[in-house]
Design a protein around this motif. Structure first.
Motif, PDB file in Angstrom:
ATOM      1  N   THR A   1       0.822  -1.206   0.000  1.00 33.45           N
ATOM      2  CA  THR A   1       0.000   0.000   0.000  1.00 33.45           C
ATOM      3  C   THR A   1       0.855   1.255   0.000  1.00 33.45           C
ATOM      4  N   SER A   2       1.995   1.233   0.671  1.00 33.84           N
ATOM      5  CA  SER A   2       2.854   2.417   0.691  1.00 33.84           C
ATOM      6  C   SER A   2       3.415   2.723  -0.687  1.00 33.84           C
ATOM      7  N   LEU A   3       3.551   1.713  -1.524  1.00 37.31           N
ATOM      8  CA  LEU A   3       4.069   1.920  -2.875  1.00 37.31           C
ATOM      9  C   LEU A   3       3.074   2.651  -3.777  1.00 37.31           C
ATOM     10  N   THR A   4       1.805   2.660  -3.386  1.00 35.82           N
ATOM     11  CA  THR A   4       0.815   3.331  -4.223  1.00 35.82           C
ATOM     12  C   THR A   4       1.022   4.843  -4.243  1.00 35.82           C
ATOM     13  N   ARG A   5       1.792   5.369  -3.311  1.00 38.97           N
ATOM     14  CA  ARG A   5       2.086   6.803  -3.314  1.00 38.97           C
ATOM     15  C   ARG A   5       2.807   7.222  -4.590  1.00 38.97           C
ATOM     16  N   SER A   6       3.445   6.268  -5.271  1.00 35.19           N
ATOM     17  CA  SER A   6       4.198   6.601  -6.482  1.00 35.19           C
ATOM     18  C   SER A   6       3.310   6.985  -7.646  1.00 35.19           C
ATOM     19  N   TYR A   7       2.026   6.643  -7.587  1.00 36.61           N
ATOM     20  CA  TYR A   7       1.169   6.975  -8.722  1.00 36.61           C
ATOM     21  C   TYR A   7      -0.087   7.768  -8.348  1.00 36.61           C
TER      22      TYR A   7
ATOM     23  N   GLU B   1      -5.698  12.630  -1.236  1.00 29.70           N
ATOM     24  CA  GLU B   1      -4.552  12.279  -2.080  1.00 29.70           C
ATOM     25  C   GLU B   1      -3.283  12.017  -1.277  1.00 29.70           C
ATOM     26  N   ASN B   2      -3.289  12.360   0.003  1.00 31.07           N
ATOM     27  CA  ASN B   2      -2.124  12.087   0.844  1.00 31.07           C
ATOM     28  C   ASN B   2      -2.191  10.718   1.510  1.00 31.07           C
ATOM     29  N   ARG B   3      -3.204   9.944   1.190  1.00 31.39           N
ATOM     30  CA  ARG B   3      -3.313   8.599   1.758  1.00 31.39           C
ATOM     31  C   ARG B   3      -2.773   7.561   0.779  1.00 31.39           C
ATOM     32  N   CYS B   4      -2.793   6.304   1.218  1.00 28.67           N
ATOM     33  CA  CYS B   4      -2.412   5.195   0.344  1.00 28.67           C
ATOM     34  C   CYS B   4      -3.671   4.473  -0.121  1.00 28.67           C
ATOM     35  N   ILE B   5      -3.554   3.739  -1.214  1.00 31.42           N
ATOM     36  CA  ILE B   5      -4.660   2.957  -1.747  1.00 31.42           C
ATOM     37  C   ILE B   5      -4.402   1.482  -1.474  1.00 31.42           C
ATOM     38  N   HIS B   6      -5.385   0.820  -0.888  1.00 32.35           N
ATOM     39  CA  HIS B   6      -5.275  -0.631  -0.773  1.00 32.35           C
ATOM     40  C   HIS B   6      -5.881  -1.233  -2.026  1.00 32.35           C
TER      41      HIS B   6
ATOM     42  N   VAL C   1     -10.739  -8.058   1.433  1.00 31.07           N
ATOM     43  CA  VAL C   1     -11.895  -7.459   2.095  1.00 31.07           C
ATOM     44  C   VAL C   1     -11.457  -6.454   3.153  1.00 31.07           C
ATOM     45  N   PHE C   2     -10.410  -6.773   3.922  1.00 33.92           N
ATOM     46  CA  PHE C   2      -9.969  -5.914   5.008  1.00 33.92           C
ATOM     47  C   PHE C   2      -8.749  -5.093   4.608  1.00 33.92           C
ATOM     48  N   GLY C   3      -7.619  -5.763   4.414  1.00 29.47           N
ATOM     49  CA  GLY C   3      -6.408  -5.070   4.000  1.00 29.47           C
ATOM     50  C   GLY C   3      -5.988  -3.976   4.956  1.00 29.47           C
ATOM     51  N   LEU C   4      -6.186  -4.170   6.244  1.00 31.86           N
ATOM     52  CA  LEU C   4      -5.934  -3.106   7.209  1.00 31.86           C
ATOM     53  C   LEU C   4      -4.463  -2.959   7.545  1.00 31.86           C
ATOM     54  N   GLY C   5      -3.695  -4.026   7.401  1.00 35.98           N
ATOM     55  CA  GLY C   5      -2.301  -3.986   7.783  1.00 35.98           C
ATOM     56  C   GLY C   5      -2.159  -3.977   9.303  1.00 35.98           C
ATOM     57  N   GLY C   6      -1.093  -4.540   9.789  1.00 32.47           N
ATOM     58  CA  GLY C   6      -0.864  -4.563  11.231  1.00 32.47           C
ATOM     59  C   GLY C   6      -1.876  -5.413  11.974  1.00 32.47           C
ATOM     60  N   HIS C   7      -1.562  -5.787  13.202  1.00 32.96           N
ATOM     61  CA  HIS C   7      -2.451  -6.555  14.076  1.00 32.96           C
ATOM     62  C   HIS C   7      -3.018  -7.788  13.363  1.00 32.96           C
TER      63      HIS C   7
ATOM     64  N   ALA D   1     -13.885   8.497   6.882  1.00 29.03           N
ATOM     65  CA  ALA D   1     -13.983   9.293   8.104  1.00 29.03           C
ATOM     66  C   ALA D   1     -12.741   9.194   8.983  1.00 29.03           C
ATOM     67  N   THR D   2     -11.825   8.291   8.636  1.00 27.66           N
ATOM     68  CA  THR D   2     -10.603   8.100   9.427  1.00 27.66           C
ATOM     69  C   THR D   2      -9.438   8.755   8.687  1.00 27.66           C
ATOM     70  N   PRO D   3      -8.866   9.834   9.215  1.00 30.20           N
ATOM     71  CA  PRO D   3      -7.919  10.664   8.464  1.00 30.20           C
ATOM     72  C   PRO D   3      -6.748   9.941   7.807  1.00 30.20           C
ATOM     73  N   LYS D   4      -6.178   8.928   8.449  1.00 25.07           N
ATOM     74  CA  LYS D   4      -5.000   8.278   7.888  1.00 25.07           C
ATOM     75  C   LYS D   4      -5.272   6.879   7.346  1.00 25.07           C
ATOM     76  N   ALA D   5      -6.533   6.508   7.263  1.00 23.84           N
ATOM     77  CA  ALA D   5      -6.861   5.160   6.796  1.00 23.84           C
ATOM     78  C   ALA D   5      -6.564   5.017   5.310  1.00 23.84           C
ATOM     79  N   HIS D   6      -6.175   3.795   4.906  1.00 26.79           N
ATOM     80  CA  HIS D   6      -5.990   3.509   3.490  1.00 26.79           C
ATOM     81  C   HIS D   6      -7.338   3.536   2.775  1.00 26.79           C
ATOM     82  N   LEU D   7      -7.319   3.875   1.499  1.00 23.30           N
ATOM     83  CA  LEU D   7      -8.535   3.901   0.694  1.00 23.30           C
ATOM     84  C   LEU D   7      -8.732   2.510   0.102  1.00 23.30           C
ATOM     85  N   PRO D   8      -9.744   1.761   0.552  1.00 21.32           N
ATOM     86  CA  PRO D   8      -9.844   0.350   0.169  1.00 21.32           C
ATOM     87  C   PRO D   8     -10.517   0.109  -1.178  1.00 21.32           C
TER      88      PRO D   8
END
Length: 406
Positions: free
Chosen positions: A9-15, A37-42, A206-212, A248-255
């Motif tokens: 997901t962090s690599l999506t920042r490149s595009y 646009e400052n978030r990542c895309i899952h 379905v989730f792709g939340l990362g972590g935990h 609604a979650t400021p830093k959440a990935h866009l799923p």
């Protein structure tokens, strides 16, 4: 099998395009896009055939139409994803039906949950619930208590019975504190071996939340239960609720990057004038979700993830040079693949009546806008800005892309 969600997901920042930095864009519209646009895309994961034919995945998932989770293989349309998430809103009509409203350039679009599910080709009836909690007891407190999405959910005891958890140790350290887990808090390692693969597949698409990833979210346990009990699961309900939560979650990935490509095609089919050169398609070098034959050294695990190339070719979806590639995942060219309109009119994913796609004029009906009164009141000022500003905005973008082509 390597976990791809966190790294990829962090690599999506490149595009992801920086729409807010477009020359000539109004401050209001720039402010509108910047938080998105400052978030990542899952994006989701392409699932290898070897994976979904193992451990009875294909047979059991297909029984309740969840084979859609491993039959998805789409490119990404990052600008459309930003447009969608910048304004998407959920509301309910007088009958309790969920309506998904969003604005794409100067077109205001509203879809019912059933329409949304059919466009994405995912189940839109069955057991419906959404929660981000871990404890299984949260399911009962998170469901609709009345209306079309109220269902009889299983109790935590029933979920335990079907999933056959094997608790090894009820003690766990969380934030340097020893905690005793309740029977409703399930760890991933307590799943049966075959269900661990089911869990990974569902998590990735379905989730792709990362972590935990060491514990099982209550909704994921519920999905596993529905598969084993052969109970229909309302995936569209979960999707839109998670979309609302992520927005609604400021830093959440866009799923749901790959799934939203299907919505993009639907929108362009209904409103061809929106295909005005601002939507580029990112072709990715995909590393599929596949069986791991041998355990890789820790230092090599990141290499097994699929990567997003910052120099990937960008194509306009629908151009003649790209038609074959768009539908390669379906094993056919665009010429042999039905258009979104034809597809939706003939589709009966859960043995329901055929759905007629609303025409452009129907989308702008007075009746439609009456159902959107509350949403329009909330966003009236920004919509005026968007309607007035997108014409010059589009010209500016076309000028930028025109210079690049030269």
């Amino acid at each position: 099998m390597p976990r791809a969600t966190v790294g990829d997901t962090s690599l999506t920042r490149s595009y992801i395009p920086k729409v807010s930095q477009t020359p000539g864009i109004s401050p209001s519209i720039a402010h509108f896009y910047k938080p998105i646009e400052n978030r990542c895309i899952h994006e989701g994961r392409v699932v290898d055939q070897l994976y979904y034919t193992s451990d009875h995945i294909d047979r059991c998932f297909s029984n309740i139409r969840l084979n859609c989770l491993y039959e998805i293989n789409e490119p990404i349309v990052p600008r459309f994803i930003l447009d969608f998430y910048s304004q998407v809103t959920l509301q309910k009509d007088d009958f309790g039906v969920i309506l998904i409203s969003f604005m794409i350039q100067n077109e205001f679009i509203t879809l019912s949950l059933q329409q949304f599910g059919q466009i994405l080709r995912i189940p839109f009836t069955g057991q419906a619930v959404f929660t981000n909690e871990w404890d299984l007891g949260a399911l009962a407190y998170s469901q609709d208590t009345e209306g079309p999405y109220h269902t009889d959910l299983p109790t935590p005891e029933e979920i335990h019975q079907f999933l056959q958890f094997q608790r090894t140790d009820s003690n766990r350290k969380i934030k340097n504190k020893n905690v005793i887990l309740s029977s409703n808090q399930v760890l991933t390692k307590e799943l049966r071996q075959d269900l661990k693969r089911w869990n990974e597949l569902i998590y990735e698409n379905v989730f792709g939340l990362g972590g935990h990833r060491d514990h099982l979210p209550a909704c994921l346990a519920h999905i596993l239960y529905c598969i084993l009990a052969e109970q229909q699961y309302n995936l569209a309900y979960f999707f839109v609720k998670r979309i609302e939560s992520a927005r609604a979650t400021p830093k959440a990935h866009l799923p749901y990057g790959m799934f939203l490509t299907r919505l993009f095609r639907h929108v362009i089919e209904l409103y061809p004038h929106l295909d005005n050169g601002i939507y580029d398609v990112v072709e990715r070098v995909m590393r599929p979700l596949a069986l791991r034959q041998t355990r890789r050294p820790r230092s090599d695990r990141g290499k097994a993830r699929h990567s997003v190339s910052s120099t990937s070719a960008h194509h306009n979806l629908g151009s003649s040079s790209h038609q074959g590639d768009d539908d390669e995942d379906d094993g056919a060219s665009r010429a042999s693949t039905p258009s979104p309109t034809t597809y939706l009119n003939s589709l009966k994913p859960l043995d329901y009546q055929p759905y007629e796609v609303p025409t452009s004029s129907e989308q702008n009906d007075d009746l439609l806008f009456e159902r959107q009164t509350e949403l329009l009141n909330q966003s009236q000022e920004i919509h005026k800005e968007v309607r007035g500003g997108f014409k010059s905005f589009g010209k500016a973008l076309r000028g930028v892309f025109g210079k690049k082509k030269k």
